[in-house]
Design a protein around this motif. Structure first.
Motif, PDB file in Angstrom:
ATOM      1  N   HIS A  71      53.376  24.033  51.402  1.00  0.00           N
ATOM      2  CA  HIS A  71      54.060  23.379  50.694  1.00  0.00           C
ATOM      3  C   HIS A  71      55.545  23.281  51.036  1.00  0.00           C
ATOM      4  N   CYS A  72      55.974  24.582  51.405  1.00  0.00           N
ATOM      5  CA  CYS A  72      57.651  24.656  51.547  1.00  0.00           C
ATOM      6  C   CYS A  72      57.852  24.057  52.955  1.00  0.00           C
ATOM      7  N   LEU A  73      56.906  24.602  53.749  1.00  0.00           N
ATOM      8  CA  LEU A  73      57.042  23.967  55.232  1.00  0.00           C
ATOM      9  C   LEU A  73      57.065  22.617  55.567  1.00  0.00           C
ATOM     10  N   ALA A  74      56.343  21.907  54.628  1.00  0.00           N
ATOM     11  CA  ALA A  74      56.229  20.481  54.605  1.00  0.00           C
ATOM     12  C   ALA A  74      57.299  19.788  53.754  1.00  0.00           C
ATOM     13  N   GLY A  75      58.125  20.682  53.050  1.00  0.00           N
ATOM     14  CA  GLY A  75      59.445  20.021  52.288  1.00  0.00           C
ATOM     15  C   GLY A  75      58.713  19.226  50.941  1.00  0.00           C
ATOM     16  N   LEU A  76      57.313  19.709  50.611  1.00  0.00           N
ATOM     17  CA  LEU A  76      57.047  19.428  49.141  1.00  0.00           C
ATOM     18  C   LEU A  76      57.536  20.324  48.035  1.00  0.00           C
ATOM     19  N   ASP A  77      57.810  21.601  48.473  1.00  0.00           N
ATOM     20  CA  ASP A  77      58.302  22.345  47.538  1.00  0.00           C
ATOM     21  C   ASP A  77      59.181  23.323  48.253  1.00  0.00           C
ATOM     22  N   THR A  78      60.460  23.837  47.045  1.00  0.00           N
ATOM     23  CA  THR A  78      61.538  24.475  47.696  1.00  0.00           C
ATOM     24  C   THR A  78      61.092  26.026  47.487  1.00  0.00           C
ATOM     25  N   ALA A  79      61.660  26.589  48.196  1.00  0.00           N
ATOM     26  CA  ALA A  79      61.804  28.220  48.404  1.00  0.00           C
ATOM     27  C   ALA A  79      62.996  28.547  47.490  1.00  0.00           C
ATOM     28  N   ASP A  80      62.652  29.927  47.012  1.00  0.00           N
ATOM     29  CA  ASP A  80      63.980  30.293  46.424  1.00  0.00           C
ATOM     30  C   ASP A  80      64.980  30.977  47.097  1.00  0.00           C
ATOM     31  N   SER A  81      64.611  31.340  48.261  1.00  0.00           N
ATOM     32  CA  SER A  81      65.559  31.877  49.348  1.00  0.00           C
ATOM     33  C   SER A  81      64.879  31.685  50.722  1.00  0.00           C
ATOM     34  N   GLY A  82      65.599  32.005  51.858  1.00  0.00           N
ATOM     35  CA  GLY A  82      65.024  31.975  53.353  1.00  0.00           C
ATOM     36  C   GLY A  82      65.273  30.443  53.893  1.00  0.00           C
ATOM     37  N   ARG A  83      64.799  30.540  54.863  1.00  0.00           N
ATOM     38  CA  ARG A  83      65.167  28.959  55.793  1.00  0.00           C
ATOM     39  C   ARG A  83      63.857  28.412  56.272  1.00  0.00           C
ATOM     40  N   ILE A  84      63.911  27.088  56.483  1.00  0.00           N
ATOM     41  CA  ILE A  84      62.721  26.559  57.265  1.00  0.00           C
ATOM     42  C   ILE A  84      63.377  25.524  58.110  1.00  0.00           C
ATOM     43  N   VAL A  85      63.051  25.639  59.660  1.00  0.00           N
ATOM     44  CA  VAL A  85      63.354  24.670  60.709  1.00  0.00           C
ATOM     45  C   VAL A  85      62.191  23.893  61.238  1.00  0.00           C
ATOM     46  N   LEU A  86      62.366  22.810  61.053  1.00  0.00           N
ATOM     47  CA  LEU A  86      61.210  21.842  61.542  1.00  0.00           C
ATOM     48  C   LEU A  86      62.065  20.899  62.486  1.00  0.00           C
ATOM     49  N   GLY A  87      61.349  20.988  64.073  1.00  0.00           N
ATOM     50  CA  GLY A  87      62.125  20.147  64.933  1.00  0.00           C
ATOM     51  C   GLY A  87      63.180  20.091  65.012  1.00  0.00           C
ATOM     52  N   GLY A  88      63.907  21.281  64.800  1.00  0.00           N
ATOM     53  CA  GLY A  88      65.607  21.515  64.989  1.00  0.00           C
ATOM     54  C   GLY A  88      66.265  21.099  63.902  1.00  0.00           C
ATOM     55  N   THR A  89      65.542  20.789  62.741  1.00  0.00           N
ATOM     56  CA  THR A  89      66.309  20.378  61.255  1.00  0.00           C
ATOM     57  C   THR A  89      65.947  21.213  60.503  1.00  0.00           C
ATOM     58  N   GLU A  90      67.154  21.987  59.734  1.00  0.00           N
ATOM     59  CA  GLU A  90      66.916  23.099  58.700  1.00  0.00           C
ATOM     60  C   GLU A  90      66.639  22.043  57.360  1.00  0.00           C
ATOM     61  N   LEU A  91      65.371  22.107  56.882  1.00  0.00           N
ATOM     62  CA  LEU A  91      64.883  21.479  55.686  1.00  0.00           C
ATOM     63  C   LEU A  91      65.723  22.101  54.373  1.00  0.00           C
TER      64      LEU A  91
END
Length: 264
Positions: free
Chosen positions: A75-95
């Motif tokens: 859910h965090c990787l897909a942008g359906l939920d937000t993490a408390d900390s850390g980073r997610i990068v999908l296709g060059g975009t930082e969610l």
């Protein structure tokens, strides 16, 4: 050959080693992802410094015991939920830097979803359900790509049928076609065969594998089923909010053995 590789706990800043520039492209990547629920003594860490990458064009399954964090990670990787900390990068975009409006646009245009519930609109035909995301975005489908997708998924003679006129397996094929139509960076599957019998489930999993192998689509699927996971190129194993191992070229037997060691 099936291989099981235990993963070490994150060290330093929790970031994975940088990929070789000549190596495979990563479709989506998490860096030191943390997510908790509750407060004080009742707080539960669903994700604990999770760092993991998913290779573009590959089919990956995420597995683990109940409460291991696998659904939260997806859910965090897909942008359906937000993490408390850390980073997610999908296709060059930082969610993790996007606002709600930007996240909504990204999910619509660059992410596909296939859920356990088919989520089809009952009054629309199969074709209308497939093209619905594009219609909502005010665009139209590329006719050639639409034909390729429906032909690959065996839906050409079902496009005028409404969901109640389709079997469960056919309805899930429509959902897969809808997910593929926008040529997303990643298609996420949340127990996509959970409502299907073994025959229909096997057909849908084979189609997901074909979409990866023949269309170059990146698939990330959460499942509890070792047989379903055996269709993937790789299985990522989780326990207690962290990554504990992975299996390359999994079989149902190798997955079952690994899950047994985790107490799943």
């Amino acid at each position: 050959m099936t291989t099981f590789t235990p993963l070490p706990h994150p060290t330093g800043n929790g970031l994975p080693a940088k990929a070789d520039a000549s190596g495979p492209r990563t479709a989506v990547e998490a860096f030191a992802l943390t997510k908790g629920y509750g407060r004080g003594d009742t707080r539960v860490m669903a994700l604990n410094e999770v760092s993991v990458g998913f290779e573009a064009g590959k089919f990956t399954a995420i597995m683990g015991p109940s409460g291991s964090g696998k659904s939260t990670l997806m859910h965090c990787l897909a942008g359906l939920d937000t993490a408390d900390s850390g980073r997610i990068v999908l296709g060059g975009t930082e969610l993790t830097r996007l606002n709600d409006r930007q996240l909504t646009a990204l999910r619509r245009e660059r992410i596909g979803f296939v859920f356990q519930a088919f989520n089809l609109v009952p009054t629309l035909t199969a074709e209308q359900n497939i093209t619905l995301p594009l219609a909502l975005a005010g665009t139209t489908a590329d006719a050639g790509w639409l034909d390729t997708v429906v032909s690959t998924l065996g839906l050409k003679d079902r496009l005028k049928h409404r969901p109640h006129e389709l079997s469960g397996g056919q309805q899930q094929r429509v959902a897969v076609a809808r997910a593929l139509l926008t040529r997303p960076d990643v298609v996420f599957g949340d127990e996509p065969t959970g409502n299907l019998d073994s025959k229909a489930g096997g057909e849908v999993l084979a189609l997901l594998r074909r979409s990866s192998q023949e269309m170059g689509q990146t698939i990330i699927m959460v499942t509890h089923d070792p047989v379903a996971a055996s269709y993937a190129d790789r299985v990522v194993l989780m326990s207690d909010g962290g990554l504990v191992g992975e299996i390359q070229k999994p079989t149902a037997e190798s997955v079952l053995t690994a899950l047994g060691k985790l107490g799943a």
